[in-house]
Scaffold this motif. Structure first.
Motif, PDB file in Angstrom:
ATOM      1  N   ALA A 268       1.024  -0.973   0.032  1.00 33.11           N
ATOM      2  CA  ALA A 268      -0.297  -0.234   0.139  1.00 33.11           C
ATOM      3  C   ALA A 268       1.006   1.247  -0.058  1.00 33.11           C
ATOM      4  N   ASN A 269       1.750   0.898   0.897  1.00 31.44           N
ATOM      5  CA  ASN A 269       2.844   2.239   0.599  1.00 31.44           C
ATOM      6  C   ASN A 269       4.042   2.440  -0.072  1.00 31.44           C
ATOM      7  N   ILE A 270       4.316   1.526  -0.537  1.00 30.59           N
ATOM      8  CA  ILE A 270       5.800   1.643  -1.494  1.00 30.59           C
ATOM      9  C   ILE A 270       5.564   1.052  -2.675  1.00 30.59           C
ATOM     10  N   ILE A 271       4.926  -0.046  -2.911  1.00 30.22           N
ATOM     11  CA  ILE A 271       4.905  -1.235  -4.304  1.00 30.22           C
ATOM     12  C   ILE A 271       5.892  -2.021  -4.303  1.00 30.22           C
ATOM     13  N   GLY A 272       7.122  -0.839  -4.122  1.00 27.18           N
ATOM     14  CA  GLY A 272       8.542  -1.874  -4.013  1.00 27.18           C
ATOM     15  C   GLY A 272       9.558  -1.268  -3.889  1.00 27.18           C
ATOM     16  N   THR A 273      10.549  -0.836  -3.235  1.00 28.24           N
ATOM     17  CA  THR A 273      11.985  -0.682  -3.359  1.00 28.24           C
ATOM     18  C   THR A 273      12.574  -0.350  -5.074  1.00 28.24           C
ATOM     19  N   SER A 274      13.647   0.642  -5.057  1.00 30.36           N
ATOM     20  CA  SER A 274      14.167   1.230  -6.589  1.00 30.36           C
ATOM     21  C   SER A 274      15.277   0.333  -6.315  1.00 30.36           C
ATOM     22  N   THR A 275      14.636  -0.779  -8.010  1.00 34.65           N
ATOM     23  CA  THR A 275      15.558  -2.121  -8.345  1.00 34.65           C
ATOM     24  C   THR A 275      17.293  -1.713  -8.380  1.00 34.65           C
ATOM     25  N   PRO A 276      17.756  -0.870  -8.602  1.00 35.99           N
ATOM     26  CA  PRO A 276      19.355  -0.505  -8.740  1.00 35.99           C
ATOM     27  C   PRO A 276      18.892  -0.362  -7.608  1.00 35.99           C
ATOM     28  N   VAL A 277      18.764   0.449  -6.912  1.00 35.66           N
ATOM     29  CA  VAL A 277      19.772   0.444  -5.577  1.00 35.66           C
ATOM     30  C   VAL A 277      19.914  -0.628  -4.541  1.00 35.66           C
ATOM     31  N   GLN A 278      19.169  -2.178  -4.991  1.00 40.72           N
ATOM     32  CA  GLN A 278      18.506  -3.016  -4.424  1.00 40.72           C
ATOM     33  C   GLN A 278      20.297  -3.575  -4.942  1.00 40.72           C
ATOM     34  N   TYR A 279      20.525  -3.813  -6.176  1.00 41.67           N
ATOM     35  CA  TYR A 279      21.542  -4.454  -6.325  1.00 41.67           C
ATOM     36  C   TYR A 279      22.433  -3.632  -6.526  1.00 41.67           C
ATOM     37  N   ALA A 280      23.015  -2.701  -5.813  1.00 42.68           N
ATOM     38  CA  ALA A 280      23.611  -1.985  -5.135  1.00 42.68           C
ATOM     39  C   ALA A 280      24.328  -2.090  -3.426  1.00 42.68           C
ATOM     40  N   GLY A 281      22.998  -2.663  -2.552  1.00 45.66           N
ATOM     41  CA  GLY A 281      22.437  -3.776  -1.700  1.00 45.66           C
ATOM     42  C   GLY A 281      23.415  -4.531  -1.868  1.00 45.66           C
ATOM     43  N   ILE A 282      23.510  -5.174  -2.801  1.00 41.05           N
ATOM     44  CA  ILE A 282      23.772  -6.755  -2.834  1.00 41.05           C
ATOM     45  C   ILE A 282      24.995  -6.893  -2.602  1.00 41.05           C
ATOM     46  N   ALA A 283      25.823  -5.621  -3.226  1.00 43.50           N
ATOM     47  CA  ALA A 283      27.395  -5.418  -3.592  1.00 43.50           C
ATOM     48  C   ALA A 283      27.961  -4.821  -1.928  1.00 43.50           C
ATOM     49  N   ALA A 284      26.696  -4.134  -1.744  1.00 43.98           N
ATOM     50  CA  ALA A 284      27.471  -3.872  -0.026  1.00 43.98           C
ATOM     51  C   ALA A 284      27.669  -4.671   0.685  1.00 43.98           C
ATOM     52  N   VAL A 285      26.562  -5.578   0.739  1.00 49.91           N
ATOM     53  CA  VAL A 285      26.727  -6.794   1.791  1.00 49.91           C
ATOM     54  C   VAL A 285      27.682  -7.978   1.632  1.00 49.91           C
ATOM     55  N   ASP A 286      27.554  -7.612   0.146  1.00 53.73           N
ATOM     56  CA  ASP A 286      29.311  -9.436  -0.515  1.00 53.73           C
ATOM     57  C   ASP A 286      30.339  -8.046   0.313  1.00 53.73           C
ATOM     58  N   SER A 287      30.711  -7.108   0.412  1.00 52.62           N
ATOM     59  CA  SER A 287      31.399  -6.419   0.648  1.00 52.62           C
ATOM     60  C   SER A 287      31.884  -5.614   1.991  1.00 52.62           C
ATOM     61  N   ARG A 288      30.798  -6.277   3.515  1.00 49.83           N
ATOM     62  CA  ARG A 288      30.368  -5.534   4.010  1.00 49.83           C
ATOM     63  C   ARG A 288      31.577  -5.868   5.534  1.00 49.83           C
ATOM     64  N   SER A 289      31.980  -6.940   5.157  1.00 46.13           N
ATOM     65  CA  SER A 289      33.222  -6.629   6.824  1.00 46.13           C
ATOM     66  C   SER A 289      34.147  -5.056   6.318  1.00 46.13           C
ATOM     67  N   GLU A 290      34.948  -5.068   4.970  1.00 45.13           N
ATOM     68  CA  GLU A 290      35.979  -4.639   5.452  1.00 45.13           C
ATOM     69  C   GLU A 290      35.135  -3.275   4.591  1.00 45.13           C
ATOM     70  N   ALA A 291      34.231  -2.943   4.548  1.00 42.49           N
ATOM     71  CA  ALA A 291      33.310  -1.674   4.566  1.00 42.49           C
ATOM     72  C   ALA A 291      33.107  -0.959   6.033  1.00 42.49           C
ATOM     73  N   ALA A 292      32.648  -1.819   6.410  1.00 36.31           N
ATOM     74  CA  ALA A 292      31.918  -1.387   7.505  1.00 36.31           C
ATOM     75  C   ALA A 292      33.099  -1.789   8.654  1.00 36.31           C
ATOM     76  N   ALA A 293      33.735  -2.526   9.071  1.00 35.75           N
ATOM     77  CA  ALA A 293      35.240  -2.213   9.720  1.00 35.75           C
ATOM     78  C   ALA A 293      35.900  -0.723   9.901  1.00 35.75           C
ATOM     79  N   THR A 294      35.840  -0.218   8.062  1.00 40.00           N
ATOM     80  CA  THR A 294      36.594   0.723   8.053  1.00 40.00           C
ATOM     81  C   THR A 294      35.873   2.194   8.564  1.00 40.00           C
ATOM     82  N   ASN A 295      34.656   2.172   8.687  1.00 34.18           N
ATOM     83  CA  ASN A 295      34.138   3.456   8.487  1.00 34.18           C
ATOM     84  C   ASN A 295      33.976   3.132   9.740  1.00 34.18           C
ATOM     85  N   ARG A 296      33.934   2.070  10.361  1.00 30.63           N
ATOM     86  CA  ARG A 296      33.648   2.802  11.745  1.00 30.63           C
ATOM     87  C   ARG A 296      35.162   2.903  12.482  1.00 30.63           C
TER      88      ARG A 296
END
Length: 413
Positions: A268-296
């Protein structure tokens, strides 16, 4: 509009965050270089593979609708992330993707609301939690915190009523930086289960714990049958992966029944989340260990270098244990928080948020509309600063703030 016609939304004031944001933008248009300590937007950027995945999705034409639940590949990756990183036993059917955790929270609250229900929020809270609760139809009940801003189960139970349905927990907390330990989480979860409440765990700052490991509340339900679980966890890509403008988050529902209800709300609210953004999210999750540790490490460096002068000056009780924010007490200036924030901005170009806005106390009528509101008196001299910003600007802002406090103490005002 007459009082009789006033909607719930029409009765809700804008937050302290929005007011200072507009004030800072106004003086920036006049050519002032504003030191932006008022907004949690990081100075670092997403990893290169995130932008590349987004662009690749657009170029190959992956720009159509996805299901309301989100891309299966992203949800599968998040189930594994939850298992490995958070100790949470979830499933693809219980993970829903949202355009930012803020929207995910709003949909979750709508899916849990019922007529006359109350939600327990901390008395020092992120203002959006309060706004979202009211818009969903909940009556907010603010639970007291101890002097160190930590929750106390006995104090929470004392303000609960038979109409209480949901307890909201935020660790690491915005705005206080408090990080809950295992004993505290166990006590809160035991209380909720005993009283028959649902639990919302907002874990936006999960990767920003500086003195201990983050503990996900839902990890304590691994041995509970799925149908009996009560913890709904909300996460974001904005903080850990610096994807604030991408707008991507997700909710791990406690059980399939709750997930099915939230799917209806999302449809009712969104139909769905932006598709290209979700693919960006997959990439972020795949490299999460290094990225999250660096940002922390980047944010912790800011905390450890720029904030100790505030502790020495007596404005900050201690360095925040987590998150991106610090709550300062500027009472010695004799100025209330809103006056302090506006004068600091006008005279030094430093933008901070008046902390009393994080302690708003609404008086709500039987239709869920705010009749009036005030602020907790103990928050009158609190301000919030964000320390996720550019290190040079942060140190400049802290120095100007300290000088302004000294000037105020010297009789400037």
């Amino acid at each position: 509009m007459s009082a009789e016609m006033l909607s719930v939304a029409g009765s809700i004031p804008s937050s302290c965050l929005l007011r200072i944001f507009h004030a800072a933008e106004a003086i920036a248009k006049d050519g002032v270089d504003v030191v932006k300590l008022h907004v949690g937007d990081p100075y670092f950027n997403p990893a290169d593979n995130v932008a590349e995945a987004f662009i690749d999705a657009v170029r190959r034409g992956d720009t159509k609708y996805t299901g309301v639940e989100g891309l299966p590949a992203l949800r599968e990756a998040l189930v594994e992330k939850l298992r490995v990183d958070n100790g949470v036993d979830s499933a693809v059917s219980r993970v829903l993707i949202s355009p930012g955790s803020c929207q995910g929270l709003a949909s979750l609250l709508q899916s849990l609301a019922e007529p006359g229900a109350e939600i327990l929020l901390p008395e020092l809270h992120w203002p959006v939690h309060l706004q979202q609760s009211l818009l969903a139809g909940f009556t907010p009940v603010l639970y007291p915190l101890r002097a160190d801003f930590r929750p106390d189960p006995e104090m929470i139970e004392a303000v609960a009523t038979p109409r209480t349905r949901v307890l909201l927990i935020n660790s690491p907390a915005n705005p206080t930086g408090v990080v809950l330990n295992a004993d505290e989480i166990t006590a809160l979860l035991d209380l909720a289960r005993r009283r028959g409440w649902q639990v919302i765990s907002d874990e936006a700052y999960e990767h920003f714990c500086y003195e201990s490991e983050h503990i996900s509340v839902a990890s304590f339900e691994r041995d509970v049958p799925v149908d009996d679980r009560i913890v709904h966890s909300v996460f974001t890509f904005s903080k850990s992966f610096a994807m604030t403008g991408y707008r991507l988050g997700y909710v791990a529902l406690a059980n399939d029944r709750a997930a099915d209800v939230m799917k209806v709300v999302q449809e009712a609210n969104i139909i769905g989340t932006s598709t290209p953004v979700q693919y960006a999210g997959i990439a972020a999750v795949d490299s999460r260990s290094e990225a999250a540790a660096t940002n922390r490490k980047l944010v912790q460096r800011n905390r450890d270098v720029a904030l100790p002068p505030l502790v020495r000056a007596g404005l900050l009780r201690e360095l925040p244990a987590g998150g991106w924010y610090a709550m300062l007490d500027v009472g010695r200036t004799g100025l209330d928080a809103e006056t302090f924030a506006m004068r600091l901005l006008e005279r030094t170009g430093v933008a901070v948020v008046a902390g009393n806005g994080f302690a708003m106390r609404p008086d709500v009528d039987d239709r869920g509309r705010i009749r009036s509101h005030d602020y907790a008196p103990w928050a009158r001299h609190l301000i919030r600063i964000a320390f996720c910003v550019d290190p040079a600007w942060l140190e400049t802002g802290v120095q100007r703030l300290l000088e302004f406090v000294d000037e105020c103490g010297g009789g400037l005002d």
